[in-house]
Design a protein around this motif. Structure first.
Motif, PDB file in Angstrom:
ATOM      1  N   CYS A 130      61.115  -3.114   1.306  1.00  0.00           N
ATOM      2  CA  CYS A 130      62.045  -1.915   0.765  1.00  0.00           C
ATOM      3  C   CYS A 130      61.530  -0.879   0.110  1.00  0.00           C
ATOM      4  CB  CYS A 130      62.789  -2.697  -0.359  1.00  0.00           C
ATOM      5  SG  CYS A 130      62.252  -3.173  -1.597  1.00  0.00           S
ATOM      6  N   ASN A 177      64.035  -9.864  -0.087  1.00  0.00           N
ATOM      7  CA  ASN A 177      62.549 -10.086  -0.082  1.00  0.00           C
ATOM      8  C   ASN A 177      61.924  -9.944  -1.667  1.00  0.00           C
ATOM      9  OD1 ASN A 177      60.205 -10.916   1.483  1.00  0.00           O
ATOM     10  ND2 ASN A 177      59.357  -9.015   0.809  1.00  0.00           N
ATOM     11  N   CYS A 178      62.472  -9.267  -2.453  1.00  0.00           N
ATOM     12  CA  CYS A 178      62.082  -9.140  -3.786  1.00  0.00           C
ATOM     13  C   CYS A 178      62.881  -9.462  -4.897  1.00  0.00           C
ATOM     14  CB  CYS A 178      61.288  -7.827  -3.828  1.00  0.00           C
ATOM     15  SG  CYS A 178      62.299  -6.412  -3.765  1.00  0.00           S
ATOM     16  N   GLY A 198      60.950  -4.844  -5.950  1.00  0.00           N
ATOM     17  CA  GLY A 198      60.133  -3.644  -5.200  1.00  0.00           C
ATOM     18  C   GLY A 198      59.136  -4.255  -4.327  1.00  0.00           C
ATOM     19  N   CYS A 199      59.061  -3.951  -2.996  1.00  0.00           N
ATOM     20  CA  CYS A 199      58.039  -4.875  -2.136  1.00  0.00           C
ATOM     21  C   CYS A 199      58.015  -3.701  -1.157  1.00  0.00           C
ATOM     22  CB  CYS A 199      58.418  -6.186  -1.788  1.00  0.00           C
ATOM     23  SG  CYS A 199      59.814  -5.935  -0.602  1.00  0.00           S
ATOM     24  N   CYS A 231      67.239  -6.154  -2.160  1.00  0.00           N
ATOM     25  CA  CYS A 231      66.475  -6.525  -1.142  1.00  0.00           C
ATOM     26  C   CYS A 231      66.185  -7.995  -1.172  1.00  0.00           C
ATOM     27  CB  CYS A 231      64.969  -5.835  -1.344  1.00  0.00           C
ATOM     28  SG  CYS A 231      63.673  -6.421  -0.223  1.00  0.00           S
TER      29      CYS A 231
HETATM   30 ZN    ZN Z   1      61.866  -5.538  -1.623  1.00  0.00          ZN
END
Ligand code: ZN
Length: 709
Positions: free
Chosen positions: A638, A602-603, A634-635, A600
């Motif tokens: 996702c 984003n993280c 992990g965010c 992911c």
């Molecule tokens: Zn994420």
């Protein structure tokens, strides 16, 4: 792209020439004289008829120059033949033969159908309804006019200007709408006005109207997002929605069926106004989640009462299946699966529970299980939607549900299997828009992509893609064919089953029941003079032999084999009984592939792996020097998994003299791998390490998919 300034109405019908080949269109866009009847129909300068009705002959005219419908209604066709333009109207009418889901609720409730729902059928095809009177005489209602014609009718341009604009649009390759906007002859608002007039839609005035709470409750945010619509109001089972792209008016059909409405009225607005309105509308309403719905169903005493009886009669099962909460639950499961690009949905009855699992990115995830007593209602509802016989509970059945979401068709293949504890249903979602059939976009590294592109252009030979089930072989092959499809040749495929329909490809599905196997299909295909052939899979010597023969007679054959890596594919063909000299004479390349999950973005976090972790990759801290390693923390983007989407890693074995010698000498798979490596073959592991180093995937993913046995 669902912007309003897109005057290209519904997508070209299946048979239309690819827009990518403007060369094929000159005749359609030819200057005036090529369009019969244009000048006589309405002399330049004549006042434009206001509604366009009194001028049936005029309607098809300027349109001849509009690039779009070239394939469907040849410009030079007789006036009568120009009518099909009407048939291409808002997608709803044709793309979905309205019969499918529309008929379902009716069939399910024979008693209720005719009386309260008279509006249902006609409403199913508003386009067709309008087109008909025109076809049968050209009087009365106006059919769907060409964009250019409406421009003239509304007085924004005159005929002479229109011809100029058409000419300009043709030479620049731009759409007529863009061209006329660029010239400053109309503004965005007027463009919308033309589109509304052209498509028989009302303009929504969002400035002084806002979605009603009832409408927002009826169309949850997920549904609005997936369908790219905004609910405006609802009254007496008539829902009014707003779209920003006339092509998306077909959403009305689906929504009417999904929400059990009498009619869905479509209005048009700009994308910006709609987005702004949507954002405000849903910002203070929390969407009902699947968990909420299931809780509601659990406590709904009415449903529970009828459902808990040990023997359920059909009527009560139907009633439950048709109840609002069950409908909402199924809609929500389907739409969120489509939104999340899930591959399939599993509904599984067990003795004590009913389980629903959704597979996305290759991983099955379980939903909150609904109460077991809903099993019948859920399977009945799905069977109704798929046009299956709901009274049949003992035999397997197959059906399909077609949805038209956001201008894309989504096909859901429904398979129903009777089990000990009820019907097990698996739905495969084939969302054509979800698959980017572009070689450049399937995650192939340039080191593999560039040679692969060269090889597939060869005029003959066999190109094999290998890997276990679910490794993305089909996507890769289709992407390769799409790439070639742009430039050349006759391409025929035979598949089991046909997974994607691709414009311009002749696709033949295998049918084992009647004995149409890969081998027999391939034999027939060779008589159809193809240049390139795709055989879904080489499973036996017979198919392999015909593939070889096809290659030797000047065809390129693409196929797949279920093997783990490139070198073992060669060994496998030899084990099938194919002579080594035939392998070396025909096989040009073997591409092995796997899918690994993407981190992911984003993280994504960089970290230093321990020596133990490096060992799994057969690396040491020394050999890993300079490499970078990442993982996803992990965010909420996702679902706390740290992964989002998947990518391919590849191994490409290209035939050369050394490898041919090795094959002729009958070497083992290991020896063949060694020869390949010495000649620069990129292995699956190499490709995986590259993905790790680029921060695209993790050590765990690559280790799992590239364990060397
Ligand atoms: Zn994420």
């Amino acid at each position: 792209m669902s912007n309003a300034p897109d005057n290209k109405p519904p997508q070209p019908p299946a048979g239309a020439p690819r827009p990518a080949a403007p060369a094929g269109q000159p005749s359609a866009g030819a200057p005036r004289p090529a369009v019969p009847g244009s000048a006589p129909a309405r002399p330049p300068g004549a006042p434009a008829p206001s509604a366009g009705v009194p001028n049936p002959a005029g309607a098809p005219t300027p349109a001849g120059g509009v690039p779009r419908p070239a394939g469907a209604a040849p410009a030079g066709a007789a006036p009568a033949a120009a009518k099909p333009a009407g048939a291409l109207t808002p997608a709803g009418g044709i793309t979905k033969p309205a019969g499918a889901p529309a008929a379902a609720p009716v069939a399910a409730k024979p008693a209720a159908a005719p009386a309260p729902k008279p509006a249902a059928k006609p409403a199913a095809a508003p386009a067709a309804a309008k087109a008909v009177p025109r076809a049968s005489g050209g009087s009365g209602e106006k059919g769907r006019r060409k964009f250019g014609q409406v421009l003239v009718d509304l007085g924004f341009v005159d005929e002479d200007q229109l011809w100029e604009l058409l000419e300009e649009a043709k030479t620049t390759g731009k759409k007529l709408g863009e061209t006329v906007m660029a010239r400053g002859m109309i503004n965005a608002e007027q463009l919308l006005q033309v589109l509304a007039e052209q498509n028989g839609l009302k303009l929504a005035s969002l400035a002084d109207a806002k979605p009603s709470p009832e409408a927002l409750a009826m169309v949850p945010q997920t549904m609005a997002a997936v369908y790219k619509v905004m609910p405006l109001s609802v009254k007496d089972k008539v829902l009014t929605i707003v779209v920003s792209d006339p092509a998306n008016a077909s959403a009305a059909d689906d929504l009417r069926n999904l929400l059990n409405l009498n009619e869905v009225v479509v209005q048009l607005s700009t994308q910006e106004a709609m987005n702004e309105c949507l954002e405000r509308a849903y910002s203070n309403t929390k969407e009902e989640s699947i968990v909420d719905l299931i809780k509601e169903l659990e406590t709904s005493s009415a449903l529970a009462g009828s459902g808990r009886q040990s023997s359920i009669d059909l009527d009560s099962a139907m009633e439950m299946a048709d109840s609002a909460p069950v409908r909402r639950l199924i809609n929500m499961i389907f739409l969120s699966s489509i939104r999340d690009r899930a591959a399939d949905i599993h509904f599984e009855p067990f003795e004590e529970e009913y389980r629903i699992r959704i597979k996305a990115d290759g991983v099955l995830q379980e939903l909150q299980p609904p109460p077991k007593f809903l099993a019948n209602a859920i399977s009945s509802r799905i069977k109704v939607m798929a046009n299956l016989d709901i009274t049949e509970r003992r035999m397997p059945q197959d059906g399909r549900i077609e949805l038209n979401v956001g201008g894309n068709q989504v096909d859901m293949r429904v398979s129903v299997l009777p089990t000990m504890f009820g019907e097990s249903i698996v739905i495969r979602i084939l969302d054509r828009s979800a698959v980017k059939l572009e070689l450049d976009k399937i995650g192939m590294d340039a080191k593999v992509l560039n040679p692969f592109k060269e090889i597939i252009k060869k005029p003959n030979g066999i190109i094999l893609v290998t890997g276990p089930t679910g490794s993305g072989k089909t996507t890769t092959l289709y992407s390769a064919l799409s790439y070639l499809n742009e430039v050349t040749d006759k391409i025929i495929t035979t598949e089991d089953p046909v997974e994607y329909e691709i414009e311009g490809l002749v696709q033949c599905p295998i049918n084992h029941e009647i004995g149409l196997t890969f081998a027999s299909a391939l034999r027939a295909i060779l008589r159809q003079d193809p240049d390139r052939i795709l055989v879904g899979e080489i499973r036996d010597l017979e198919t392999a032999q015909i593939a070889v023969q096809a290659s030797l007679t000047g065809h390129t054959v693409f196929s797949t084999l279920h093997t783990n890596d490139a070198p073992s594919t060669i060994t496998r063909m030899r084990d099938m009984g194919l002579e080594p000299f035939l392998i070396t004479a025909t096989v040009e390349a073997v591409l092995a592939q796997r899918l690994v999950r993407r981190i992911c973005t984003n993280c994504r976090t960089e970290f230093n792996p321990s020596a133990d972790m490096l060992m799994e990759l057969e690396l040491t801290p020394e050999t890993a020097k300079g490499m970078k390693f990442f993982y996803g923390k992990g965010c909420d983007k996702c679902g706390e998994t740290g992964y989002k989407g998947r990518m391919g890693i590849h191994e490409l074995l290209i035939m050369n003299d050394d490898i041919r010698d090795a094959i002729s000498n009958g070497v083992s798979t290991d020896e063949l791998r060694a020869v390949g490596k010495s000649k620069g073959m990129i292995t699956l592991r190499d490709s995986g390490l590259n993905a790790i180093n680029l921060g695209l995937s993790t050590i765990e993913e690559v280790v799992r998919e590239t364990v060397v046995e």
